[in-house]
Design a protein around this motif. Structure first.
Motif, PDB file in Angstrom:
ATOM      1  N   ARG A  35      31.253  35.320  35.002  1.00  0.00           N
ATOM      2  CA  ARG A  35      31.517  35.577  36.414  1.00  0.00           C
ATOM      3  C   ARG A  35      31.650  34.316  36.895  1.00  0.00           C
ATOM      4  NH1 ARG A  35      30.099  41.359  38.826  1.00  0.00           N
ATOM      5  NH2 ARG A  35      30.085  43.390  36.590  1.00  0.00           N
TER       6      ARG A  35
ATOM      7  N   GLU B 145      36.009  44.387  31.889  1.00  0.00           N
ATOM      8  CA  GLU B 145      35.669  44.752  33.269  1.00  0.00           C
ATOM      9  C   GLU B 145      35.682  43.893  34.559  1.00  0.00           C
ATOM     10  OE1 GLU B 145      32.050  47.167  33.011  1.00  0.00           O
ATOM     11  OE2 GLU B 145      33.277  48.374  32.151  1.00  0.00           O
ATOM     12  N   HIS B 146      34.759  43.183  34.315  1.00  0.00           N
ATOM     13  CA  HIS B 146      35.254  42.292  35.670  1.00  0.00           C
ATOM     14  C   HIS B 146      36.759  40.735  36.024  1.00  0.00           C
ATOM     15  CE1 HIS B 146      33.158  39.755  39.236  1.00  0.00           C
ATOM     16  NE2 HIS B 146      33.817  38.629  38.658  1.00  0.00           N
TER      17      HIS B 146
ATOM     18  N   ASP C  29      31.099  43.694  30.306  1.00  0.00           N
ATOM     19  CA  ASP C  29      30.453  43.155  31.475  1.00  0.00           C
ATOM     20  C   ASP C  29      32.325  41.486  31.886  1.00  0.00           C
ATOM     21  OD1 ASP C  29      29.091  42.498  34.143  1.00  0.00           O
ATOM     22  OD2 ASP C  29      29.232  40.712  33.819  1.00  0.00           O
TER      23      ASP C  29
ATOM     24  N   ARG D 172      26.057  35.870  32.590  1.00  0.00           N
ATOM     25  CA  ARG D 172      26.708  36.867  32.585  1.00  0.00           C
ATOM     26  C   ARG D 172      27.239  36.652  33.692  1.00  0.00           C
ATOM     27  NH1 ARG D 172      25.448  40.619  37.140  1.00  0.00           N
ATOM     28  NH2 ARG D 172      26.804  42.672  36.706  1.00  0.00           N
TER      29      ARG D 172
END
Length: 414
Positions: A113, A145-146, A142, A109
């Motif tokens: 990011r 969306e990021h 995730d 994750r």
């Protein structure tokens, strides 16, 4: 979430709506006005609210600019598009798959990011996410969306196998991609399931496809032509036309990423197309790529002359050099071995019978980019617009279509 994104693009600026292929092109004075309003307590300028209502049917009059308008900072490099292979796994087992033996690997994750922030800081506006199959990645939601939160406009390349899933479908309808490109492997359950080697795959695909159409997602199709399904070429075309969807056809299959050729016999010889090799100067055409440890090590060997201190905020990336035409003025340069005139448009010495490569990172990245690839393609938009201009654009691809075929195109097997 922001209603629109405002981003510099070459000598002009663009205003984008997440999930839409439309755009508004504005001059420098307009960009500065929006930037000032968003940085303080100003409202959305009337001319922007009027244009947004015309272009997207949204109401921004008298709304605060902060929170409704996300203003992207200019990137240091002339890149606006990137393609990210988020994983090396897939839920299909197609014989022509370039992945070969699927390892289902990817970044964790925080790695995802961090990579997205690196891409954003390079100035990338449009991010195409593919795989493997992106929708099966446990970290896809995730990351997706990021990327939206960072102010990038997302395109997806998928086999569509998970569109019937309520969680995936809900994410894509809540935050729609600007384009969803789906691969099509046949027009019947018998053929489609045979190509993908997954029983029931065709029925799941068609269920998800119709749900996405009913939700109004912007879809186009990639018709994959092979020995096993070439007899259904006309039926696939008719199906796409019946659905009212644009499509492209792909028949040329690549060897696997491991360099093996077991994928090639799946090609339909009569459908293969010839591509003219590009023999000019690569400046402004060649994308940079990051990822996959062997490539990262090659990139590191090419960029070893630039220290981490000079990498200007890129200590964690693994990327190849980029042409001087798309790099900041103060980046260190090395003589490029290419025997061609520079294709760059900036008025500098590189327009003589040589050009330079700029390095944007020195990497020690053995494990940082494991099992992912990022291709960042240059976009050549050097012509400055009228500072007061406001131009409505129906398809933003018309602003960024100068990259060569193969740079961020929609062929999942190229």
């Amino acid at each position: 979430m922001h209603a629109v994104i405002v981003a510099p693009l070459g000598g002009t600026s663009v205003i984008l709506r997440p999930g839409s292929p439309k755009a508004i092109k504005v001059g420098g004075a307009r960009f500065a006005e929006i930037q000032t309003a968003a940085a303080g307590d100003g409202t959305v300028p009337d001319w922007l609210a009027d244009a947004a209502a015309t272009q997207w049917g949204i109401a921004l009059h008298d709304r605060p600019a902060a929170g409704n308008v996300l203003v992207r900072a200019p990137g240091p490099y002339r890149f606006s598009r990137a393609t990210w292979e988020i994983n090396l796994g897939c839920d299909y087992d197609c014989e022509m798959c370039y992945l070969g033996k699927k390892r289902f690997e990817g970044l964790d994750r925080e790695g995802k990011r961090r990579l997205l922030r690196i891409i954003r800081d390079a100035g990338v506006i449009w991010l195409q996410i593919t795989g493997g199959e992106p929708l099966i990645d446990p970290g896809f939601s995730d990351a997706y969306e990021h990327a939206h939160e960072l102010g990038m406009v997302i395109e997806l390349l998928s086999n569509g196998s998970r569109l019937h899933n309520e969680r995936v479908f809900g994410l894509l309808t809540e935050r729609p991609p600007s384009k969803l490109t789906l691969s099509v492997y046949g027009a019947s359950a018998e053929t489609y399931d045979a190509v993908t080697r997954r029983r029931g795959a065709f029925n799941r695909f068609t269920e998800g496809l119709h749900k996405a159409l009913d939700a109004g997602l912007n879809i186009d199709l990639s018709l994959i032509l092979l020995r096993r399904n070439a007899h259904e070429q006309e039926v696939m075309r008719a199906w796409a036309n019946e659905l009212g969807l644009p499509y492209r056809e792909y028949a040329n299959i690549s060897p696997t990423i491991h360099g093996t050729d077991e994928t090639l016999p799946s090609q339909s010889p009569e459908h293969l197309t010839q591509r003219t090799p590009f023999r000019g100067c690569p400046a402004g055409h060649t994308p940079i790529r990051s990822g996959v440890p062997p490539f990262a090590r090659w990139a590191a060997s090419r960029t070893s002359t630039w220290s981490r201190k000079e990498s200007k905020g890129w200590p964690d990336s693994a990327v190849s050099p980029i042409p001087s035409c798309f790099a900041p003025e103060d980046a260190p340069a090395a003589r490029c071995p290419a025997r061609a005139g520079c294709a760059g448009r900036w008025p500098r010495s590189s327009r003589r019978r040589r050009h330079h490569w700029r390095t944007i990172a020195n990497t020690e990245a053995g494990d940082v980019m494991t099992a992912v690839m990022v291709e960042i393609s240059p976009t050549r938009t050097a012509v400055k617009e009228d500072a007061e201009a406001v131009v409505l654009i129906e398809d933003v691809d018309t602003l960024t279509d100068e990259s060569l075929p193969g740079c961020g195109d929609d062929n999942p097997y190229n």
